[in-house]
Design a protein around this motif. Structure first.
Motif, PDB file in Angstrom:
ATOM      1  N   GLY A 129     -81.355  -1.231  -6.465  1.00 28.59           N
ATOM      2  CA  GLY A 129     -80.470  -2.369  -6.669  1.00 28.59           C
ATOM      3  C   GLY A 129     -80.147  -3.113  -5.370  1.00 28.59           C
ATOM      4  O   GLY A 129     -79.369  -4.069  -5.392  1.00 28.59           O
TER       5      GLY A 129
ATOM      6  N   GLY B  33     -71.430   4.496  -2.147  1.00 26.06           N
ATOM      7  CA  GLY B  33     -70.722   3.328  -2.661  1.00 26.06           C
ATOM      8  C   GLY B  33     -69.445   3.055  -1.894  1.00 26.06           C
ATOM      9  O   GLY B  33     -68.415   2.707  -2.473  1.00 26.06           O
TER      10      GLY B  33
ATOM     11  N   LEU C 153     -71.648 -10.279  -3.708  1.00 20.59           N
ATOM     12  CA  LEU C 153     -72.365  -9.035  -3.436  1.00 20.59           C
ATOM     13  C   LEU C 153     -71.849  -8.391  -2.151  1.00 20.59           C
ATOM     14  O   LEU C 153     -71.525  -9.089  -1.186  1.00 20.59           O
ATOM     15  CB  LEU C 153     -73.865  -9.304  -3.272  1.00 20.59           C
TER      16      LEU C 153
ATOM     17  N   VAL D 206     -67.630   0.034  -4.016  1.00 18.16           N
ATOM     18  CA  VAL D 206     -68.690  -0.888  -4.416  1.00 18.16           C
ATOM     19  C   VAL D 206     -69.773  -0.079  -5.113  1.00 18.16           C
ATOM     20  O   VAL D 206     -69.666   1.145  -5.247  1.00 18.16           O
ATOM     21  CB  VAL D 206     -69.273  -1.630  -3.189  1.00 18.16           C
ATOM     22  N   ALA D 207     -70.811  -0.744  -5.547  1.00 17.36           N
ATOM     23  CA  ALA D 207     -71.876  -0.064  -6.270  1.00 17.36           C
ATOM     24  C   ALA D 207     -72.557   0.979  -5.393  1.00 17.36           C
ATOM     25  O   ALA D 207     -72.924   0.687  -4.249  1.00 17.36           O
ATOM     26  CB  ALA D 207     -72.895  -1.085  -6.756  1.00 17.36           C
TER      27      ALA D 207
ATOM     28  N   LEU E 140     -75.746   2.975  -4.475  1.00 13.88           N
ATOM     29  CA  LEU E 140     -77.165   2.636  -4.627  1.00 13.88           C
ATOM     30  C   LEU E 140     -78.033   3.749  -4.059  1.00 13.88           C
ATOM     31  O   LEU E 140     -78.546   3.663  -2.950  1.00 13.88           O
ATOM     32  CB  LEU E 140     -77.459   1.310  -3.918  1.00 13.88           C
TER      33      LEU E 140
ATOM     34  N   ASP F 228     -82.548  -7.487 -10.207  1.00 12.95           N
ATOM     35  CA  ASP F 228     -81.134  -7.328 -10.562  1.00 12.95           C
ATOM     36  C   ASP F 228     -80.381  -6.771  -9.356  1.00 12.95           C
ATOM     37  O   ASP F 228     -80.027  -5.591  -9.291  1.00 12.95           O
ATOM     38  CB  ASP F 228     -80.989  -6.386 -11.764  1.00 12.95           C
TER      39      ASP F 228
ATOM     40  N   GLU G 223     -77.652  -5.705  -6.825  1.00 16.30           N
ATOM     41  CA  GLU G 223     -76.249  -5.300  -6.809  1.00 16.30           C
ATOM     42  C   GLU G 223     -75.667  -5.355  -5.405  1.00 16.30           C
ATOM     43  O   GLU G 223     -74.450  -5.255  -5.230  1.00 16.30           O
ATOM     44  CB  GLU G 223     -76.101  -3.884  -7.364  1.00 16.30           C
ATOM     45  N   ALA G 224     -76.528  -5.522  -4.418  1.00 18.85           N
ATOM     46  CA  ALA G 224     -76.071  -5.622  -3.036  1.00 18.85           C
ATOM     47  C   ALA G 224     -77.170  -6.273  -2.220  1.00 18.85           C
ATOM     48  O   ALA G 224     -78.343  -6.292  -2.612  1.00 18.85           O
ATOM     49  CB  ALA G 224     -75.718  -4.257  -2.464  1.00 18.85           C
TER      50      ALA G 224
END
Length: 493
Positions: free
Chosen positions: A206, A313, A281, A198-199, A201, A256, A258-259
């Motif tokens: 985010g 991530g 998310l 996943v993203a 951070l 914005d 991302e999670a």
């Protein structure tokens, strides 16, 4: 004299001789300050006052120690009843003569009951063993005290050594027997799905972190630690007087994202999880509520580990479950859902748990509700049944043949369905007997199965549905289903 009789007589004579020699050796120990301590310990253990005091102290610390205190108290009650109420009358034995030990050690008022077995040794061993079953660390502290109490009965001359040995063995047996009907909760996280990228951070960039002030924890240190570890994250404080769902969506739309992160208990995590799935998310869970069952089972109780997963991530796939009530939009649940008397027992359990502990409160609440409950007439996957209550767990709960205590699996797309039948003769009494005997697995009134979905249709008036301890709505038709790997949760593998 027949041969068997001679063997028994010889064994009895040998045991009596050994008892006398060991008691004499104890009597010849030089006087020290320990004599008074042993006398006091022996007196404090009268009527199990000492063990109830220790249990109260353990219970006050909560968690594992509270369970240890309750198991210990139950084991003491069982050992005392068996030793004093059964064994002593059945196997009467004279106590050692008063002059067997020095005068300074003797009790002013010697007990008049049978010497065999030692009730003090039985309750001491039962309490120490039961405490150790739940909390080995606490057991290590209690064990020396229990050993001192058991030996003190020989030291002050009111029991033969064999009385103490047999009493201690009886107590250990009773404590171990409690596991048959009350399983030990597994503290390890559940087995979960595979890892997924996943993203990443770094510093929380985010990440939108939701703070639920009404989650049940008054400790601000968690929030402070999160702000320090995640300085780039966006923190949204939820107002419990307003719609929580709208506030979560607004927080996500304000940046914005991302999670999504959530600080709160199971109810808060459930609300955040639903929106995280809806918005695609991943979710970062920071347990901060009164009940954190989901976080514990997923293994995300450590803030440092979760922030490391955010940096890397790294996430895992978690099963969730849903229920459609009367054909309406699905409502999610992370832990359990239930029908019938179970929601009422949940309310009583939560009311009594702060005073008695969760599991004793749950047991008493269940008995209380069953005593006044009315059967539910329902079709379960098309088959007609009369039931007292129905439990549906997200994932596999353990043990399958007792009251569920822990959740070892959260990734196999399974619902753990259990219900209590009301269409068998004396079903409530049989349930109680089977539960106490630890034979629920073979009971005709306790049904357990693993399924991926199940349909319930109630004949009659609407019944209340409870999900994750809350009672959101009532209905007549309920479709439960598992959603395998539907939620991505930040966690290192």
């Amino acid at each position: 004299m027949p041969r068997l009789g001679r063997v028994k007589h010889s064994a009895s004579t040998l045991l009596d001789s050994l008892d006398r020699r060991l008691l004499a050796r104890s009597a010849h120990i030089r006087p020290t300050g320990v004599d008074r301590s042993l006398l006091i310990a022996s007196k404090l253990a009268n009527h199990s006052v000492l063990w109830m005091g220790v249990a109260a102290g353990l219970a006050a610390t909560g968690g594992t120690n509270r369970r240890a205190a309750v198991r210990g108290a139950l084991a003491v009650a069982g050992a005392s009843a068996l030793a004093n109420g059964v064994a002593k009358p059945v196997f009467p034995r004279r106590r050692p003569p008063p002059d067997s030990v020095p005068f300074v050690r003797r009790l002013v008022r010697r007990p008049e009951s049978s010497s065999f077995p030692s009730g003090h040794a039985a309750t001491a061993a039962a309490f120490a063993t039961a405490v150790a079953i739940e909390s080995p660390k606490a057991g290590l502290v209690v064990a020396p005290v229990a050993a001192a109490v058991a030996y003190s009965r020989v030291h002050i001359g009111v029991h033969w050594p064999s009385d103490v040995v047999v009493g201690a063995a009886l107590g250990v047996g009773v404590a171990l027997a409690t596991r048959r009907w009350w399983a030990v909760r597994i503290e390890e996280p559940a087995s979960i799905g595979g890892s997924v990228e996943v993203a990443a951070l770094p510093q929380g960039r985010g990440l939108v972190v939701l703070l639920n002030a009404g989650a049940g924890s008054d400790d601000d240190s968690l929030t402070t630690e999160l702000r320090e570890r995640l300085p780039a994250a966006t923190f949204v404080e939820l107002d419990t007087e307003r719609d929580i769902i709208e506030q979560i969506h607004a927080g996500i739309d304000s940046t914005d994202a991302e999670a999504l992160g959530i600080v709160g208990g199971d109810g808060s995590v459930l609300a955040a999880a639903g929106i995280a799935i809806e918005r695609g998310l991943p979710l970062a869970v920071f347990p901060g509520g009164t009940l954190n069952h989901f976080a514990r089972d997923v293994g995300v109780t450590d803030v440092a580990a979760t922030t490391e997963a955010l940096e890397a991530g790294s996430a895992v796939l978690i099963d969730i479950a849903e229920v459609h009530v009367d054909g309406h939009t699905a409502e999610l649940f992370l832990n359990t859902s239930s029908l019938g008397g179970y929601p009422d027992s949940v309310r009583l359990r939560e009311k009594w748990a702060p005073r008695f502990g969760k599991w004793p409160a749950a047991a008493v609440a269940m008995v209380r509700v069953l005593a006044s409950a009315q059967p539910l007439y329902a079709r379960i996957d098309g088959t007609e049944h009369a039931i007292w209550m129905l439990f549906v767990g997200n994932g596999r709960y353990s043990p399958v043949d007792k009251v569920p205590m822990s959740r070892p699996d959260l990734h196999k797309g399974a619902l753990d369905v259990r219900y209590i039948r009301a269409d068998t003769r004396l079903s409530r009494l049989r349930l109680v007997v089977d539960a106490l005997a630890g034979t629920l697995g073979n009971s005709k009134v306790y049904v357990q199965q693993f399924v991926s979905k199940i349909d319930i249709e109630i004949d009659g008036a609407e019944v209340a549905l409870a999900t994750d301890g809350e009672v959101p709505r009532a209905g007549r038709t309920f479709r439960f289903a598992s959603r395998p790997g539907a939620l991505r949760v930040y966690r290192t593998p």
